[in-house]
Design a protein around this motif. Structure first.
Motif, PDB file in Angstrom:
ATOM      1  N   PRO A 156       0.972  -1.128   0.117  1.00 46.92           N
ATOM      2  CA  PRO A 156       0.055  -0.040   0.036  1.00 46.92           C
ATOM      3  C   PRO A 156       0.999   1.285  -0.054  1.00 46.92           C
ATOM      4  CG  PRO A 156      -0.840  -1.579   1.592  1.00 46.92           C
ATOM      5  CD  PRO A 156       0.385  -2.101   1.176  1.00 46.92           C
ATOM      6  N   ARG A 157       2.145   1.032   0.508  1.00 45.12           N
ATOM      7  CA  ARG A 157       2.889   2.300   0.492  1.00 45.12           C
ATOM      8  C   ARG A 157       3.512   2.863  -0.916  1.00 45.12           C
ATOM      9  NH1 ARG A 157       4.335   4.455   5.434  1.00 45.12           N
ATOM     10  NH2 ARG A 157       3.882   3.059   7.349  1.00 45.12           N
ATOM     11  N   PHE A 158       3.423   1.955  -1.780  1.00 46.64           N
ATOM     12  CA  PHE A 158       3.661   2.208  -3.218  1.00 46.64           C
ATOM     13  C   PHE A 158       2.464   2.145  -4.027  1.00 46.64           C
ATOM     14  CE2 PHE A 158       7.415   0.603  -1.279  1.00 46.64           C
ATOM     15  CZ  PHE A 158       8.524   1.201  -1.601  1.00 46.64           C
ATOM     16  N   PRO A 159       1.694   3.385  -4.121  1.00 43.57           N
ATOM     17  CA  PRO A 159       0.648   3.426  -4.854  1.00 43.57           C
ATOM     18  C   PRO A 159       0.875   3.426  -6.280  1.00 43.57           C
ATOM     19  CG  PRO A 159       0.932   5.317  -3.700  1.00 43.57           C
ATOM     20  CD  PRO A 159       1.971   4.535  -3.047  1.00 43.57           C
ATOM     21  N   ASP A 160      -0.368   3.650  -7.042  1.00 44.19           N
ATOM     22  CA  ASP A 160       0.154   3.635  -8.708  1.00 44.19           C
ATOM     23  C   ASP A 160       1.022   4.629  -9.257  1.00 44.19           C
ATOM     24  OD1 ASP A 160      -1.245   1.275  -8.792  1.00 44.19           O
ATOM     25  OD2 ASP A 160      -3.175   2.118  -9.249  1.00 44.19           O
ATOM     26  N   GLY A 161       0.969   5.924  -8.399  1.00 40.07           N
ATOM     27  CA  GLY A 161       1.517   7.155  -8.725  1.00 40.07           C
ATOM     28  C   GLY A 161       3.149   6.906  -8.464  1.00 40.07           C
ATOM     29  N   VAL A 162       3.522   6.093  -7.958  1.00 37.32           N
ATOM     30  CA  VAL A 162       4.980   6.022  -7.532  1.00 37.32           C
ATOM     31  C   VAL A 162       5.925   5.776  -8.802  1.00 37.32           C
ATOM     32  CG1 VAL A 162       6.837   4.600  -6.113  1.00 37.32           C
ATOM     33  CG2 VAL A 162       4.825   5.465  -5.189  1.00 37.32           C
ATOM     34  N   GLU A 163       5.245   4.559  -9.457  1.00 33.26           N
ATOM     35  CA  GLU A 163       6.073   4.120 -10.522  1.00 33.26           C
ATOM     36  C   GLU A 163       6.502   5.210 -11.580  1.00 33.26           C
ATOM     37  OE1 GLU A 163       5.634   1.545 -14.766  1.00 33.26           O
ATOM     38  OE2 GLU A 163       4.124   0.977 -12.910  1.00 33.26           O
ATOM     39  N   PRO A 164       5.353   5.869 -11.800  1.00 30.98           N
ATOM     40  CA  PRO A 164       5.670   7.161 -13.089  1.00 30.98           C
ATOM     41  C   PRO A 164       6.471   8.079 -12.609  1.00 30.98           C
ATOM     42  CG  PRO A 164       3.299   6.453 -13.142  1.00 30.98           C
ATOM     43  CD  PRO A 164       3.761   5.761 -11.831  1.00 30.98           C
ATOM     44  N   ALA A 165       6.435   8.277 -11.339  1.00 30.21           N
ATOM     45  CA  ALA A 165       7.297   9.387 -10.914  1.00 30.21           C
ATOM     46  C   ALA A 165       8.871   8.862 -10.844  1.00 30.21           C
ATOM     47  CB  ALA A 165       6.921   9.778  -9.246  1.00 30.21           C
ATOM     48  N   LEU A 166       8.972   7.557 -10.514  1.00 31.07           N
ATOM     49  CA  LEU A 166      10.142   7.001 -10.273  1.00 31.07           C
ATOM     50  C   LEU A 166      10.924   7.034 -11.848  1.00 31.07           C
ATOM     51  CD1 LEU A 166      10.065   4.084  -7.762  1.00 31.07           C
ATOM     52  CD2 LEU A 166      11.465   6.361  -7.535  1.00 31.07           C
ATOM     53  N   ASN A 167      10.085   6.532 -12.759  1.00 31.29           N
ATOM     54  CA  ASN A 167      10.394   6.554 -14.309  1.00 31.29           C
ATOM     55  C   ASN A 167      10.801   7.641 -14.712  1.00 31.29           C
ATOM     56  OD1 ASN A 167      10.610   4.847 -16.601  1.00 31.29           O
ATOM     57  ND2 ASN A 167       9.101   6.323 -17.338  1.00 31.29           N
ATOM     58  N   VAL A 168      10.142   8.744 -14.405  1.00 30.54           N
ATOM     59  CA  VAL A 168      10.573  10.277 -14.901  1.00 30.54           C
ATOM     60  C   VAL A 168      12.056  10.463 -14.099  1.00 30.54           C
ATOM     61  CG1 VAL A 168      10.044  12.689 -14.673  1.00 30.54           C
ATOM     62  CG2 VAL A 168       8.292  11.064 -15.408  1.00 30.54           C
ATOM     63  N   PHE A 169      12.223  10.318 -12.850  1.00 33.49           N
ATOM     64  CA  PHE A 169      13.565  10.456 -12.306  1.00 33.49           C
ATOM     65  C   PHE A 169      14.398   9.934 -12.965  1.00 33.49           C
ATOM     66  CE2 PHE A 169      16.737   9.098  -9.367  1.00 33.49           C
ATOM     67  CZ  PHE A 169      17.488  10.239  -9.122  1.00 33.49           C
ATOM     68  N   VAL A 170      14.120   8.595 -13.569  1.00 32.92           N
ATOM     69  CA  VAL A 170      15.486   7.765 -13.945  1.00 32.92           C
ATOM     70  C   VAL A 170      15.658   8.163 -15.356  1.00 32.92           C
ATOM     71  CG1 VAL A 170      15.843   5.391 -14.776  1.00 32.92           C
ATOM     72  CG2 VAL A 170      14.945   5.584 -12.509  1.00 32.92           C
ATOM     73  N   PHE A 171      14.518   8.545 -16.309  1.00 37.54           N
ATOM     74  CA  PHE A 171      14.915   8.697 -17.385  1.00 37.54           C
ATOM     75  C   PHE A 171      15.489  10.079 -17.671  1.00 37.54           C
ATOM     76  CE2 PHE A 171      13.338  10.369 -21.827  1.00 37.54           C
ATOM     77  CZ  PHE A 171      13.959   9.169 -22.404  1.00 37.54           C
ATOM     78  N   TYR A 172      14.822  11.026 -17.035  1.00 37.64           N
ATOM     79  CA  TYR A 172      15.117  12.628 -17.101  1.00 37.64           C
ATOM     80  C   TYR A 172      16.490  13.009 -16.445  1.00 37.64           C
ATOM     81  CZ  TYR A 172      11.397  13.099 -20.058  1.00 37.64           C
ATOM     82  OH  TYR A 172      10.322  13.175 -21.267  1.00 37.64           O
ATOM     83  N   VAL A 173      16.862  12.200 -15.225  1.00 38.96           N
ATOM     84  CA  VAL A 173      17.781  12.633 -14.299  1.00 38.96           C
ATOM     85  C   VAL A 173      19.127  11.636 -14.271  1.00 38.96           C
ATOM     86  CG1 VAL A 173      18.358  13.369 -12.222  1.00 38.96           C
ATOM     87  CG2 VAL A 173      16.167  13.962 -13.152  1.00 38.96           C
ATOM     88  N   ALA A 174      18.652  10.486 -13.664  1.00 38.51           N
ATOM     89  CA  ALA A 174      19.678   9.537 -13.401  1.00 38.51           C
ATOM     90  C   ALA A 174      20.525   8.763 -14.368  1.00 38.51           C
ATOM     91  CB  ALA A 174      18.856   8.515 -12.277  1.00 38.51           C
ATOM     92  N   LEU A 175      19.621   8.354 -15.558  1.00 40.90           N
ATOM     93  CA  LEU A 175      20.274   7.643 -16.689  1.00 40.90           C
ATOM     94  C   LEU A 175      21.042   8.628 -17.442  1.00 40.90           C
ATOM     95  CD1 LEU A 175      20.388   5.057 -18.167  1.00 40.90           C
ATOM     96  CD2 LEU A 175      18.347   5.752 -19.358  1.00 40.90           C
TER      97      LEU A 175
END
Length: 338
Positions: free
Chosen positions: A26-45
């Protein structure tokens, strides 16, 4: 070699497994994945690719044989996949295009780069960056263009192909991609010996360290959604018994996707490299083979759904190839890496 590669890639797949497991919490709702994906694609990678390019030894340049043979292998294999799905499996053009994409386009960014670095070491970072660029340009630019020309009334838009749409496809995949600009910036730094302040380098190091675990974690989280989406669409389209012709065709298509993506594509890459580029540095050869052996890209589902209107087979292929890759990739490495 098998155990070395297995132990090198196993932690990567365990991170994916952790991402999949926590997606149910429950602590990882559906909105977490898109937010993490944006961080990885636009910042970390981008930070990771900038770092590996900026620190690479480019005195010998990029091996031309690596670029053109990798490109040739991808194009030849994609064409063969199209022919197999269209004329052997006998599916329509939309599903043949989706099958071609699912069998040819691997997860070269989020999984390929960590795998290459984990198996070959940090000295292979530049080769990994160039390898993912080759695959992404071919499929993220070439496939939408091909789909627009072959299926002008399909997909979600239903728009006819035009020069403006084709130009937008190229622009979105290249000009607007942070990955492209990160590699260009890193290349400029290393080629022109641009001095970079140490605090800035340290910042890049911190961000780039999050790229591999973040990307793998996102892949794991996305698998749950992919499974749910595939099950829902399959339930909607179920028209007969399990032994019906559509069901048999779906099973045959999945088998072709899995064997093609994890086995046939890397073997074709090895064959072409040994025949056409026998003197290529083993580091670049191994990077090209590992990139070809990556499981189906999660992006392939979005592309197949948007451009052909049929992403269900791709969703199934993503899950199947990701699960099997943990053993198949080390086995392929044992057999073909130099």
């Amino acid at each position: 070699m098998f155990l070395d590669v297995l132990f090198g890639v196993l932690p990567l797949f365990l991170v994916m497994l952790i991402g999949f497991c926590v997606s149910f919490a429950p602590r990882f709702p559906d909105g977490v994945e898109p937010a993490l994906n944006v961080f990885v694609f636009y910042v970390a990678l981008p930070a990771l690719l900038y770092k590996v390019v900026a620190q690479a030894d480019v005195s010998a340049g990029v091996p031309v044989d690596f670029i053109w043979v990798s490109t040739l292998a991808a194009l030849v294999f994609a064409l063969c996949c199209w022919a197999v799905f269209r004329y052997l499996v006998r599916v329509d053009r939309a599903r043949a295009l989706a099958g071609m994409l699912s069998t040819s386009f691997g997860n070269v960014s989020y999984l390929g780069i960590p795998v290459v670095l984990g198996v070959l070491g940090p000295q292979a970072g530049f080769a990994a960056g160039m390898g993912q660029l080759v695959h992404n340009v071919i499929f993220m630019v070439g496939f939408p263009i091909l789909a627009q020309l072959a299926l002008p009334a399909s997909g979600t838009s239903g728009q006819k192909p035009s020069a403006a749409r084709l130009a937008r496809t190229v622009r979105n995949a290249l000009v607007y991609s942070p990955v492209t600009w990160a590699m260009v910036l890193g290349g400029a730094v290393v080629i022109f010996a641009v001095p970079v302040p140490q605090p800035l380098n340290d910042t890049v190091d911190l961000l780039s360290a999050a790229a591999a675990p973040g990307a793998l974690f996102v892949i794991g989280m996305s698998l749950r959604r992919t499974i749910q989406r595939s099950n829902a669409r399959r339930a909607e389209r179920r028209t007969g018994a399990a032994g019906s012709a559509p069901a048999r065709a779906a099973k045959l298509s999945l088998g072709i996707m899995v064997v093609g993506k994890l086995v046939a594509f890397p073997l074709l890459t090895v064959l072409l490299l040994r025949v056409l580029a026998p003197d290529l540095d083993p580091l670049w050869v191994n990077a090209a083979v590992l990139m070809a052996a990556m499981p189906t890209s999660a992006t392939a589902y979005i592309m197949a759904q948007n451009d052909t209107g049929d992403g269900e087979p791709t969703a199934v292929a993503i899950v199947a190839t990701c699960v099997l890759a943990v053993l198949v990739v080390p086995l392929m490495a044992q057999l073909v890496l130099t």
